[in-house]
Enzyme design. Structure first.
Site, mmCIF file in Angstrom:
data_model
loop_
_atom_site.group_PDB
_atom_site.id
_atom_site.type_symbol
_atom_site.label_atom_id
_atom_site.label_comp_id
_atom_site.label_asym_id
_atom_site.label_seq_id
_atom_site.Cartn_x
_atom_site.Cartn_y
_atom_site.Cartn_z
ATOM 1 N N LYS A 171 -10.076 -7.332 7.406
ATOM 2 C CA LYS A 171 -9.147 -6.916 8.466
ATOM 3 C C LYS A 171 -9.702 -7.449 9.780
ATOM 4 O O LYS A 171 -10.760 -6.992 10.232
ATOM 5 C CB LYS A 171 -9.067 -5.392 8.551
ATOM 6 C CG LYS A 171 -8.235 -4.726 7.479
ATOM 7 C CD LYS A 171 -8.207 -3.221 7.693
ATOM 8 C CE LYS A 171 -7.481 -2.532 6.561
ATOM 9 N NZ LYS A 171 -7.688 -1.062 6.597
ATOM 10 N N ASP A 188 -13.839 -1.723 2.643
ATOM 11 C CA ASP A 188 -12.924 -1.941 3.771
ATOM 12 C C ASP A 188 -13.675 -1.470 5.028
ATOM 13 O O ASP A 188 -14.316 -2.278 5.728
ATOM 14 C CB ASP A 188 -11.623 -1.163 3.525
ATOM 15 C CG ASP A 188 -10.672 -1.111 4.722
ATOM 16 O OD1 ASP A 188 -10.997 -1.657 5.785
ATOM 17 O OD2 ASP A 188 -9.585 -0.496 4.613
ATOM 18 N N LYS A 191 -2.882 4.955 -2.498
ATOM 19 C CA LYS A 191 -3.847 5.738 -1.732
ATOM 20 C C LYS A 191 -4.252 6.931 -2.591
ATOM 21 O O LYS A 191 -3.381 7.576 -3.195
ATOM 22 C CB LYS A 191 -3.203 6.222 -0.427
ATOM 23 C CG LYS A 191 -2.948 5.097 0.570
ATOM 24 C CD LYS A 191 -4.254 4.577 1.142
ATOM 25 C CE LYS A 191 -4.012 3.640 2.310
ATOM 26 N NZ LYS A 191 -5.278 3.153 2.889
ATOM 27 N N GLU A 224 -11.050 0.810 -3.509
ATOM 28 C CA GLU A 224 -11.386 0.463 -2.132
ATOM 29 C C GLU A 224 -12.036 1.660 -1.433
ATOM 30 O O GLU A 224 -11.508 2.773 -1.463
ATOM 31 C CB GLU A 224 -10.077 0.060 -1.431
ATOM 32 C CG GLU A 224 -10.204 -0.485 -0.026
ATOM 33 C CD GLU A 224 -8.833 -0.898 0.534
ATOM 34 O OE1 GLU A 224 -7.884 -1.097 -0.254
ATOM 35 O OE2 GLU A 224 -8.710 -0.989 1.759
ATOM 36 N N GLY A 283 -4.332 -4.524 5.853
ATOM 37 C CA GLY A 283 -3.294 -4.335 6.860
ATOM 38 C C GLY A 283 -3.525 -3.044 7.608
ATOM 39 O O GLY A 283 -4.251 -2.157 7.135
ATOM 40 N N LYS A 288 -0.990 -0.897 -4.447
ATOM 41 C CA LYS A 288 -2.208 -0.148 -4.097
ATOM 42 C C LYS A 288 -1.802 1.298 -3.858
ATOM 43 O O LYS A 288 -0.906 1.567 -3.056
ATOM 44 C CB LYS A 288 -2.825 -0.775 -2.843
ATOM 45 C CG LYS A 288 -3.826 0.089 -2.093
ATOM 46 C CD LYS A 288 -4.546 -0.736 -1.021
ATOM 47 C CE LYS A 288 -4.684 0.012 0.289
ATOM 48 N NZ LYS A 288 -5.369 -0.803 1.328
ATOM 49 N N SER A 292 0.860 -1.184 0.000
ATOM 50 C CA SER A 292 0.000 0.000 0.000
ATOM 51 C C SER A 292 0.898 1.236 0.000
ATOM 52 O O SER A 292 1.704 1.416 0.917
ATOM 53 C CB SER A 292 -0.881 -0.047 1.254
ATOM 54 O OG SER A 292 -1.664 1.118 1.362
ATOM 55 N N ASP A 325 -7.108 3.004 -3.076
ATOM 56 C CA ASP A 325 -7.845 3.039 -1.806
ATOM 57 C C ASP A 325 -8.111 4.488 -1.421
ATOM 58 O O ASP A 325 -7.171 5.267 -1.230
ATOM 59 C CB ASP A 325 -7.022 2.349 -0.712
ATOM 60 C CG ASP A 325 -7.750 2.252 0.619
ATOM 61 O OD1 ASP A 325 -8.913 2.707 0.708
ATOM 62 O OD2 ASP A 325 -7.161 1.713 1.577
HETATM 63 O O1 OSB Z 1 -7.267 1.588 4.542
HETATM 64 O O2 OSB Z 1 -6.179 -0.169 4.201
HETATM 65 C C1 OSB Z 1 -6.287 0.904 4.790
HETATM 66 C C2 OSB Z 1 -3.210 1.545 6.950
HETATM 67 C C3 OSB Z 1 -3.788 2.093 8.058
HETATM 68 C C4 OSB Z 1 -5.147 2.283 8.082
HETATM 69 C C5 OSB Z 1 -5.933 1.923 6.987
HETATM 70 C C6 OSB Z 1 -5.356 1.348 5.870
HETATM 71 C C7 OSB Z 1 -3.963 1.188 5.837
HETATM 72 C C8 OSB Z 1 -3.243 0.689 4.683
HETATM 73 C C9 OSB Z 1 -1.880 0.072 4.924
HETATM 74 O O3 OSB Z 1 -3.628 0.788 3.541
HETATM 75 C C10 OSB Z 1 -1.909 -1.396 4.826
HETATM 76 C C11 OSB Z 1 -0.648 -2.032 5.344
HETATM 77 O O4 OSB Z 1 0.314 -2.147 4.581
HETATM 78 O O5 OSB Z 1 -0.620 -2.424 6.526
HETATM 79 MG MG MG Z 2 -8.432 0.550 3.089
#
Ligand code: OSB
Ligand code: MG
Length: 368
Positions: A262, A238, A163, A213, A290, A161, A135, A188
């Site tokens: 998650k 999510d 953001k 996402e 994650g 992915k 991510s 995402d």
């Molecule tokens: O939305 O998936 C998410 C991290 C913290 C809070 C929300 C998210 C995330 C990530 C990181 O996208 C995922 C990771 O590599 O742990």
């Molecule tokens: Mg997410």
């Protein structure tokens, strides 16, 4: 399995690089670790609540308070504290899934260590390694993003992915697609858009993304279903998927055709397994999300990601993507995969020196 006591430990974990999302910038995690001690074994759980309630309504201080004040006393009243046995008590306490997940995972780890069973075999893992995605946070510029993505692809990550947020969406996606070609790519938004942005979001369609996402707010299930009619890119929820029931509803309403699982967000690994099962029964693929976990949380996530319906690479990156020095043996990337631990319980244990070094506070809650 009778619980003797619970340790709440706070650990300061600086990230190797700031991680920016539509809800803020993380420079470090303030991790709450839960250690459950029983007569035969002890187990660990990691609370994924963040310092502030920006991703979901929980935050780490609140989670610690809920565990000490409501969850531990609830468990103390039970004759036995196996993971499935605490669920009815936890259900009487509203919300706080990340707090519940952390304590339940510590109990499950103790239970499985006592039985000599790994998380993977307990949940029904069907593979020994899982494909890893990464991510990638919002950057200051497109060139900076391209450098970051190039580094991750060189390291072997199998899926990227990005953001996104209003003002950082079509252009970075276009740039990554043009530069790196036919890679597995998804985005995402962490709830940064509204249904009024449907036409704009449909501009992502030409880039053949695996999914978008959580574009809309957590409680906007109908909005996601409506948005799905206006874009070709699959929608993956999510934040909205807070339980197996929520997953079933979102699927039935046409709001999601892929699901991010998650465990912290749904209250633990038993519920995460049920989310997986509901999705599988509906032909909906899932992947493991994650929350920037340390090796403790990562170990359990990687085991979950080895279940059959986890058919897309997860945000289960190697430890060095997050931390220069993890508190457990690091998870490493081998041919784009991370290995599912096969030891009892979560299969990893904190390194005592690293743990001491990173610890900022320790609280022992005895069970009388
Ligand atoms: O939305 O998936 C998410 C991290 C913290 C809070 C929300 C998210 C995330 C990530 C990181 O996208 C995922 C990771 O590599 O742990
Ligand atoms: Mg997410």
């Amino acid at each position: 399995m009778k619980l003797t006591g619970v340790e709440l430990r706070r650990v300061a974990m600086p990230l190797v690089a700031p991680f920016r999302t539509s809800f803020g910038v993380e420079h470090a995690r303030d991790v709450l670790l839960v250690r459950a001690v029983t007569a035969d074994a002890e187990g660990w759980g990691e609370c994924v609540a963040m310092s502030a309630p920006l991703y979901s309504s929980e935050h780490v201080d609140g989670a610690a308070e809920v565990i000490r004040r409501f969850l531990v006393p609830g468990v103390a009243a039970l004759p036995s504290a196996q993971a499935h046995e605490v669920e009815p008590i936890f259900e009487t306490i509203k919300g706080h899934p990340m707090a519940k997940a952390a304590l339940q995972t510590a109990l499950l780890d103790a239970q499985l260590r006592g039985a000599g069973t790994s998380f993977g075999s307990y949940f029904g893992a069907v593979r020994e390694t899982v494909p890893a995605g990464v991510s990638v946070g919002i950057m200051n510029s497109v060139p900076e993003l391209l450098d970051a993505v190039a580094g991750y692809l060189d390291a072997g990550y199998l899926r990227i992915k990005l953001k996104i947020e209003p003002g950082w969406d079509v252009e970075p996606v276009r740039a990554v697609r043009e530069r790196f070609g036919d890679i597995l790519l998804q985005v995402d938004a962490n709830t940064a858009y509204t249904l009024a942005d449907a036409r704009h979001l449909a501009r992502l369609d030409p880039f053949d993304l695996l999914l978008v996402e959580q574009p809309l707010p957590e409680d906007d299930i109908r909005g996601h279903a409506e948005l799905a009619k206006h874009m070709r890119t699959p929608i993956c929820l999510d934040e909205s998927i807070t339980s197996a029931r929520a997953a079933a509803d979102a699927i039935a309403l046409g709001a999601t055709t892929v699901v991010n699982v998650k465990p912290g967000r749904v209250g633990g690994y038993l519920e995460a397994r049920r989310v997986h099962d509901v999705c599988a029964a509906n032909g909906i693929p899932v992947w493991c999300g994650g929350m920037l976990e340390t090796g403790i949380g990562r170990a359990a996530n990687v085991a979950l990601a080895a279940l059959p319906n986890f058919t897309l690479p997860g945000d289960t990156s190697a430890s060095d993507r997050y931390y220069a020095a993890d508190i457990t043996e690091p998870f490493v990337l081998v041919d784009g995969h991370v290995a599912v631990p096969d030891g009892p319980g979560i299969g990893v244990t904190p390194d005592p020196d690293r743990l001491t070094e990173a610890t900022t506070s320790v609280e022992w809650i005895p069970l009388t």
